[in-house]
Design a protein around this motif. Structure first.
Motif, short mmCIF file in Angstrom:
data_model
loop_
_atom_site.label_atom_id
_atom_site.label_comp_id
_atom_site.label_asym_id
_atom_site.label_seq_id
_atom_site.Cartn_x
_atom_site.Cartn_y
_atom_site.Cartn_z
N ALA A 1 0.80 -1.23 0.00
CA ALA A 1 0.00 0.00 0.00
C ALA A 1 0.82 1.27 0.00
O ALA A 1 0.29 2.35 -0.29
N ARG A 2 2.09 1.19 0.32
CA ARG A 2 2.86 2.42 0.45
C ARG A 2 3.09 3.10 -0.90
O ARG A 2 3.42 2.45 -1.89
N GLY A 3 2.92 4.44 -0.91
CA GLY A 3 3.21 5.21 -2.11
C GLY A 3 4.67 5.61 -2.18
O GLY A 3 5.49 5.18 -1.36
N LEU A 4 4.99 6.45 -3.16
CA LEU A 4 6.36 6.94 -3.31
C LEU A 4 6.53 8.21 -2.50
O LEU A 4 5.82 9.20 -2.70
N ASP A 5 7.51 8.22 -1.59
CA ASP A 5 7.80 9.43 -0.82
C ASP A 5 8.73 10.33 -1.61
O ASP A 5 9.24 9.96 -2.66
N HIS A 6 8.99 11.53 -1.07
CA HIS A 6 9.72 12.51 -1.88
C HIS A 6 11.19 12.14 -2.07
O HIS A 6 11.84 12.66 -2.97
N GLY A 7 11.72 11.23 -1.24
CA GLY A 7 13.06 10.74 -1.49
C GLY A 7 13.15 9.93 -2.77
O GLY A 7 14.23 9.77 -3.33
N ALA A 8 12.00 9.45 -3.24
CA ALA A 8 11.96 8.65 -4.47
C ALA A 8 11.44 9.47 -5.64
O ALA A 8 12.11 9.63 -6.66
N TRP A 9 10.22 10.02 -5.52
CA TRP A 9 9.58 10.59 -6.71
C TRP A 9 10.22 11.90 -7.18
O TRP A 9 10.22 12.19 -8.38
N VAL A 10 10.79 12.68 -6.27
CA VAL A 10 11.41 13.94 -6.71
C VAL A 10 12.58 13.66 -7.65
O VAL A 10 12.72 14.28 -8.71
N VAL A 11 13.42 12.70 -7.28
CA VAL A 11 14.57 12.36 -8.11
C VAL A 11 14.12 11.64 -9.38
O VAL A 11 14.57 11.96 -10.49
N LEU A 12 13.22 10.67 -9.24
CA LEU A 12 12.79 9.89 -10.40
C LEU A 12 12.06 10.73 -11.42
O LEU A 12 12.15 10.49 -12.62
N ARG A 13 11.34 11.73 -10.96
CA ARG A 13 10.60 12.60 -11.90
C ARG A 13 11.54 13.37 -12.81
O ARG A 13 11.22 13.66 -13.96
N ARG A 14 12.74 13.69 -12.31
CA ARG A 14 13.74 14.34 -13.15
C ARG A 14 14.42 13.35 -14.08
O ARG A 14 14.69 13.65 -15.24
N LEU A 15 14.71 12.15 -13.59
CA LEU A 15 15.40 11.15 -14.40
C LEU A 15 14.49 10.55 -15.48
O LEU A 15 14.91 10.36 -16.62
N PHE A 16 13.26 10.26 -15.09
CA PHE A 16 12.32 9.59 -15.99
C PHE A 16 10.99 10.34 -15.95
O PHE A 16 10.02 9.89 -15.33
N PRO A 17 10.92 11.50 -16.59
CA PRO A 17 9.74 12.35 -16.48
C PRO A 17 8.46 11.72 -17.00
O PRO A 17 7.36 12.11 -16.57
N ALA A 18 8.56 10.75 -17.88
CA ALA A 18 7.36 10.10 -18.41
C ALA A 18 6.80 9.05 -17.46
O ALA A 18 5.74 8.46 -17.74
N ALA A 19 7.48 8.80 -16.35
CA ALA A 19 7.05 7.78 -15.37
C ALA A 19 6.83 6.44 -16.06
O ALA A 19 5.88 5.70 -15.73
N ASP A 20 7.71 6.10 -17.00
CA ASP A 20 7.55 4.90 -17.80
C ASP A 20 8.51 3.77 -17.42
O ASP A 20 8.66 2.80 -18.18
N VAL A 21 9.16 3.90 -16.27
CA VAL A 21 10.04 2.85 -15.77
C VAL A 21 9.44 2.31 -14.47
O VAL A 21 9.18 3.10 -13.54
N PRO A 22 9.20 1.01 -14.35
CA PRO A 22 8.67 0.45 -13.10
C PRO A 22 9.60 0.74 -11.92
O PRO A 22 10.83 0.72 -12.06
N VAL A 23 8.99 1.00 -10.78
CA VAL A 23 9.73 1.41 -9.59
C VAL A 23 9.41 0.47 -8.42
O VAL A 23 8.24 0.13 -8.19
N VAL A 24 10.44 0.07 -7.72
CA VAL A 24 10.29 -0.59 -6.42
C VAL A 24 10.95 0.31 -5.40
O VAL A 24 12.13 0.66 -5.53
#
Length: 249
Positions: A97-120
């Motif tokens: 159930a846990r979502g992505l916290d800002h330690g994850a999504w802030v960086v990933l949004r810059r690296l992969f802006p299309a959100a097209d890479v699966p994330v764990v």
């Protein structure tokens, strides 16, 4: 603020992600260890669906709370993480159930802006010694051969009480000295000194007043290839001492 401000660090992350795509090296999936999910034992997200974007911070501009990053998870990769850590002797829990916290999504949004890479997303255990965190990285090193990018998202110098909130023009000497020491020992792979950093590194207690933000560094170090020299990709400081350091292992 990295999520909405186009500064030099944001530009670096954007270029880095673009360089992987241009070279046809976009990862199959990403496992990100975030300093903003702390647990007593390792934990990993377990979902195939899109994540909730967690806005786990207070008092920032409203625009920041409107940002979303709808990346999807991967149960298959999460299970690889879980079984690899369990085989190395770590008790591991999963969180569907846990979502992505800002330690994850802030960086990933810059690296992969299309959100097209699966994330764990994976937690860090601040109660573990650096040696134990290093072993977590070692246990996950084989995932690299499967096209999985391993990211440790934290900060080597992270002392909010020491920041100069009026933007400082020069970095604090003590913060630079700590990172200099850390990088020198890292490049030499002097893990004995690194693991004893609280006693041997200059300004260690000021640079790392609590261990959760440095914890991802030890994991990333352990995941690195022993025969390759770590590479500093970016280095800068905000507010005098907040370290923006990116190292490729």
């Amino acid at each position: 603020m990295l999520a909405i401000e186009d500064d030099a660090y944001a530009a670096f992350l954007t270029r880095l992600g673009a360089s992987w795509r241009d070279a046809a090296q976009k990862p199959r999936a990403v496992v990100v260890f975030t300093a903003h999910w702390t647990t007593r034992h390792p934990a990993v997200s377990m979902t195939d669906g899109p994540y909730e974007t967690i806005h786990d911070f207070y008092g920032f501009p409203e625009a920041l709370y409107e940002v979303t990053y709808p990346a999807r998870g991967s149960k298959a990769v999460a299970e690889r993480v879980r079984t690899s850590l369990a085989a190395a002797g770590f008790p591991v829990s999963v969180d569907p159930a846990r979502g992505l916290d800002h330690g994850a999504w802030v960086v990933l949004r810059r690296l992969f802006p299309a959100a097209d890479v699966p994330v764990v997303q994976a937690s860090v255990v601040p109660g573990y010694a650096p040696e134990q965190l290093f072993r977590i990285g070692e246990a996950l090193r084989p995932l690299r051969r499967e096209g999985v990018l391993l990211i440790g998202s934290g900060g080597t110098v992270h002392n909010l009480m020491s920041l100069r909130w009026t933007e400082a023009e020069e970095a604090e000497a003590w913060a630079v000295a700590f990172d200099d020491w850390l990088l020198e020992k890292t490049i030499r792979r002097d893990v004995a000194a690194l693991f004893d950093y609280r006693r041997t590194a200059p300004h260690a207690l000021r640079a790392v007043p609590t261990p959760e933000h440095l914890a991802p560094y030890w994991i990333a170090l352990g995941a690195g290839l022993p025969d390759q020299t770590p590479e500093v990709l970016y280095r800068d400081y905000q507010y005098g001492s907040l370290s923006l350091l990116a190292v490729a292992f």
